[in-house]
Design a protein around this motif. Structure first.
Motif, PDB file in Angstrom:
ATOM      1  N   LEU A  64      43.346  35.521  47.322  1.00 16.71           N
ATOM      2  CA  LEU A  64      43.730  36.364  46.191  1.00 16.71           C
ATOM      3  C   LEU A  64      43.959  35.540  44.928  1.00 16.71           C
ATOM      4  O   LEU A  64      43.593  35.969  43.828  1.00 16.71           O
ATOM      5  N   ALA A  65      44.542  34.372  45.089  1.00 19.86           N
ATOM      6  CA  ALA A  65      44.777  33.509  43.926  1.00 19.86           C
ATOM      7  C   ALA A  65      43.450  33.091  43.294  1.00 19.86           C
ATOM      8  O   ALA A  65      43.298  33.132  42.063  1.00 19.86           O
ATOM      9  N   ALA A  66      42.483  32.709  44.114  1.00 19.41           N
ATOM     10  CA  ALA A  66      41.171  32.315  43.596  1.00 19.41           C
ATOM     11  C   ALA A  66      40.490  33.498  42.914  1.00 19.41           C
ATOM     12  O   ALA A  66      39.920  33.356  41.820  1.00 19.41           O
ATOM     13  N   LEU A  67      40.554  34.665  43.538  1.00 16.95           N
ATOM     14  CA  LEU A  67      39.959  35.861  42.936  1.00 16.95           C
ATOM     15  C   LEU A  67      40.631  36.197  41.609  1.00 16.95           C
ATOM     16  O   LEU A  67      39.953  36.548  40.626  1.00 16.95           O
ATOM     17  N   SER A  68      41.939  36.085  41.564  1.00 14.31           N
ATOM     18  CA  SER A  68      42.681  36.385  40.334  1.00 14.31           C
ATOM     19  C   SER A  68      42.311  35.416  39.219  1.00 14.31           C
ATOM     20  O   SER A  68      42.214  35.808  38.055  1.00 14.31           O
ATOM     21  N   THR A  69      42.099  34.163  39.565  1.00 16.22           N
ATOM     22  CA  THR A  69      41.686  33.170  38.570  1.00 16.22           C
ATOM     23  C   THR A  69      40.314  33.520  38.013  1.00 16.22           C
ATOM     24  O   THR A  69      40.084  33.459  36.801  1.00 16.22           O
ATOM     25  N   LEU A  70      39.400  33.915  38.896  1.00 15.65           N
ATOM     26  CA  LEU A  70      38.071  34.331  38.428  1.00 15.65           C
ATOM     27  C   LEU A  70      38.168  35.578  37.552  1.00 15.65           C
ATOM     28  O   LEU A  70      37.453  35.698  36.552  1.00 15.65           O
ATOM     29  N   LYS A  71      39.042  36.482  37.902  1.00 17.16           N
ATOM     30  CA  LYS A  71      39.236  37.700  37.107  1.00 17.16           C
ATOM     31  C   LYS A  71      39.757  37.341  35.715  1.00 17.16           C
ATOM     32  O   LYS A  71      39.302  37.876  34.706  1.00 17.16           O
ATOM     33  N   ARG A  72      40.701  36.418  35.678  1.00 23.91           N
ATOM     34  CA  ARG A  72      41.342  36.055  34.412  1.00 23.91           C
ATOM     35  C   ARG A  72      40.447  35.208  33.512  1.00 23.91           C
ATOM     36  O   ARG A  72      40.383  35.430  32.305  1.00 23.91           O
ATOM     37  N   PHE A  73      39.740  34.232  34.097  1.00 30.24           N
ATOM     38  CA  PHE A  73      38.993  33.263  33.291  1.00 30.24           C
ATOM     39  C   PHE A  73      37.479  33.467  33.315  1.00 30.24           C
ATOM     40  O   PHE A  73      36.764  32.816  32.575  1.00 30.24           O
ATOM     41  N   GLY A  74      37.004  34.340  34.208  1.00 34.38           N
ATOM     42  CA  GLY A  74      35.574  34.595  34.273  1.00 34.38           C
ATOM     43  C   GLY A  74      34.854  33.655  35.218  1.00 34.38           C
ATOM     44  O   GLY A  74      35.466  32.791  35.854  1.00 34.38           O
TER      45      GLY A  74
ATOM     46  N   ASP B 271      22.898  23.188  34.805  1.00 37.18           N
ATOM     47  CA  ASP B 271      23.007  22.094  35.777  1.00 37.18           C
ATOM     48  C   ASP B 271      22.515  22.581  37.132  1.00 37.18           C
ATOM     49  O   ASP B 271      23.216  23.318  37.827  1.00 37.18           O
ATOM     50  N   GLY B 272      21.323  22.177  37.489  1.00 31.61           N
ATOM     51  CA  GLY B 272      20.705  22.626  38.733  1.00 31.61           C
ATOM     52  C   GLY B 272      21.458  22.233  39.987  1.00 31.61           C
ATOM     53  O   GLY B 272      21.207  22.772  41.063  1.00 31.61           O
ATOM     54  N   ARG B 273      22.386  21.286  39.874  1.00 31.79           N
ATOM     55  CA  ARG B 273      23.167  20.865  41.050  1.00 31.79           C
ATOM     56  C   ARG B 273      24.369  21.763  41.283  1.00 31.79           C
ATOM     57  O   ARG B 273      25.015  21.693  42.313  1.00 31.79           O
ATOM     58  N   GLN B 274      24.698  22.592  40.301  1.00 30.83           N
ATOM     59  CA  GLN B 274      25.901  23.424  40.365  1.00 30.83           C
ATOM     60  C   GLN B 274      25.548  24.888  40.606  1.00 30.83           C
ATOM     61  O   GLN B 274      24.416  25.313  40.380  1.00 30.83           O
ATOM     62  N   VAL B 275      26.569  25.625  41.050  1.00 27.18           N
ATOM     63  CA  VAL B 275      26.467  27.082  41.122  1.00 27.18           C
ATOM     64  C   VAL B 275      27.630  27.666  40.328  1.00 27.18           C
ATOM     65  O   VAL B 275      28.602  26.976  40.033  1.00 27.18           O
ATOM     66  N   VAL B 276      27.503  28.928  40.003  1.00 28.52           N
ATOM     67  CA  VAL B 276      28.567  29.649  39.305  1.00 28.52           C
ATOM     68  C   VAL B 276      29.075  30.737  40.246  1.00 28.52           C
ATOM     69  O   VAL B 276      28.278  31.482  40.831  1.00 28.52           O
ATOM     70  N   ILE B 277      30.379  30.794  40.387  1.00 28.88           N
ATOM     71  CA  ILE B 277      31.028  31.778  41.256  1.00 28.88           C
ATOM     72  C   ILE B 277      31.499  32.934  40.383  1.00 28.88           C
ATOM     73  O   ILE B 277      32.107  32.725  39.335  1.00 28.88           O
ATOM     74  N   ASP B 278      31.238  34.153  40.840  1.00 26.34           N
ATOM     75  CA  ASP B 278      31.668  35.329  40.098  1.00 26.34           C
ATOM     76  C   ASP B 278      32.155  36.396  41.076  1.00 26.34           C
ATOM     77  O   ASP B 278      31.791  36.393  42.257  1.00 26.34           O
ATOM     78  N   LEU B 279      32.958  37.311  40.572  1.00 20.55           N
ATOM     79  CA  LEU B 279      33.486  38.410  41.379  1.00 20.55           C
ATOM     80  C   LEU B 279      32.431  39.485  41.608  1.00 20.55           C
ATOM     81  O   LEU B 279      31.595  39.732  40.739  1.00 20.55           O
ATOM     82  N   THR B 280      32.525  40.126  42.748  1.00 18.93           N
ATOM     83  CA  THR B 280      31.708  41.304  43.022  1.00 18.93           C
ATOM     84  C   THR B 280      32.538  42.542  42.671  1.00 18.93           C
ATOM     85  O   THR B 280      33.770  42.453  42.517  1.00 18.93           O
TER      86      THR B 280
ATOM     87  N   GLY C 229      32.014  39.280  50.998  1.00 22.58           N
ATOM     88  CA  GLY C 229      31.369  40.064  49.948  1.00 22.58           C
ATOM     89  C   GLY C 229      32.191  40.185  48.679  1.00 22.58           C
ATOM     90  O   GLY C 229      32.012  41.128  47.907  1.00 22.58           O
ATOM     91  N   LEU C 230      33.085  39.214  48.430  1.00 19.54           N
ATOM     92  CA  LEU C 230      33.976  39.300  47.276  1.00 19.54           C
ATOM     93  C   LEU C 230      33.539  38.423  46.110  1.00 19.54           C
ATOM     94  O   LEU C 230      34.009  38.619  44.978  1.00 19.54           O
ATOM     95  N   VAL C 231      32.677  37.445  46.370  1.00 19.47           N
ATOM     96  CA  VAL C 231      32.137  36.619  45.288  1.00 19.47           C
ATOM     97  C   VAL C 231      30.644  36.410  45.501  1.00 19.47           C
ATOM     98  O   VAL C 231      30.135  36.557  46.621  1.00 19.47           O
ATOM     99  N   THR C 232      29.981  36.095  44.401  1.00 18.74           N
ATOM    100  CA  THR C 232      28.567  35.730  44.454  1.00 18.74           C
ATOM    101  C   THR C 232      28.412  34.321  43.905  1.00 18.74           C
ATOM    102  O   THR C 232      29.247  33.852  43.125  1.00 18.74           O
TER     103      THR C 232
END
Length: 144
Positions: free
Chosen positions: A40-50, A89-98, A79-82
């Motif tokens: 939940l903390a990680a999800l909340s951080t993504l919600k707050r900061f994108g 940067d081809g070595r990185q991925v971006v995490i986002d909320l579903t 199924g909570l993040v993509t």
């Protein structure tokens, strides 16, 4: 030690204990206990900061990147993040909320706020006014 120093130390002690007990009670008002507080903390951080990279998320949450990798894998499995390729940067991925994560966070917030509203209704108008002022002060303490 001066009287002011003793009063401040006593207030710090009492406030710390009260905030800890309050936080524990508020965290206990969970809807979906299959999602951990860490999740939940990680999800909340993504919600707050994108959307962000796992490394950025780890830094926000003050955990080591391998720990955040495990959290992200678990959240993706639920199924909570993509994960999408990083745009530069081809070595990185971006995490986002579903949308499911947005709904989970909203449901969790509603449950906690409903519990808290019920608790507040048991107080007098004067006590609620004091808490309204205290909320501003506590936010100021948390920001500093």
């Amino acid at each position: 030690m001066s009287r002011t120093t003793l009063d401040t130390a006593a207030l710090a002690h009492d406030l710390r204990l009260a905030v800890m007990r309050f936080s524990r009670r508020l965290r206990g008002q969970r809807v979906d206990t299959s999602v951990t507080l860490t999740h939940l903390a990680a999800l909340s951080t993504l919600k707050r900061f994108g959307p962000m990279s796992p490394g950025e998320l780890a830094a926000h949450e003050r955990v080591q990147p391998p720990s955040m990798t495990r959290v992200v894998v678990a959240l993706e499995g639920m199924g909570l993040v993509t994960r999408t390729p990083h745009p530069t940067d081809g070595r990185q991925v971006v995490i986002d909320l579903t949308p499911a994560a947005d709904e989970l966070l909203a449901t969790e917030a509603r449950a906690r706020e409903a519990w808290l509203s019920g608790q507040l209704q048991q107080l007098t108008a004067e006590e609620r006014a004091v808490l309204r002022e205290a909320a501003v002060i506590i936010d100021k303490l948390a920001s500093g």
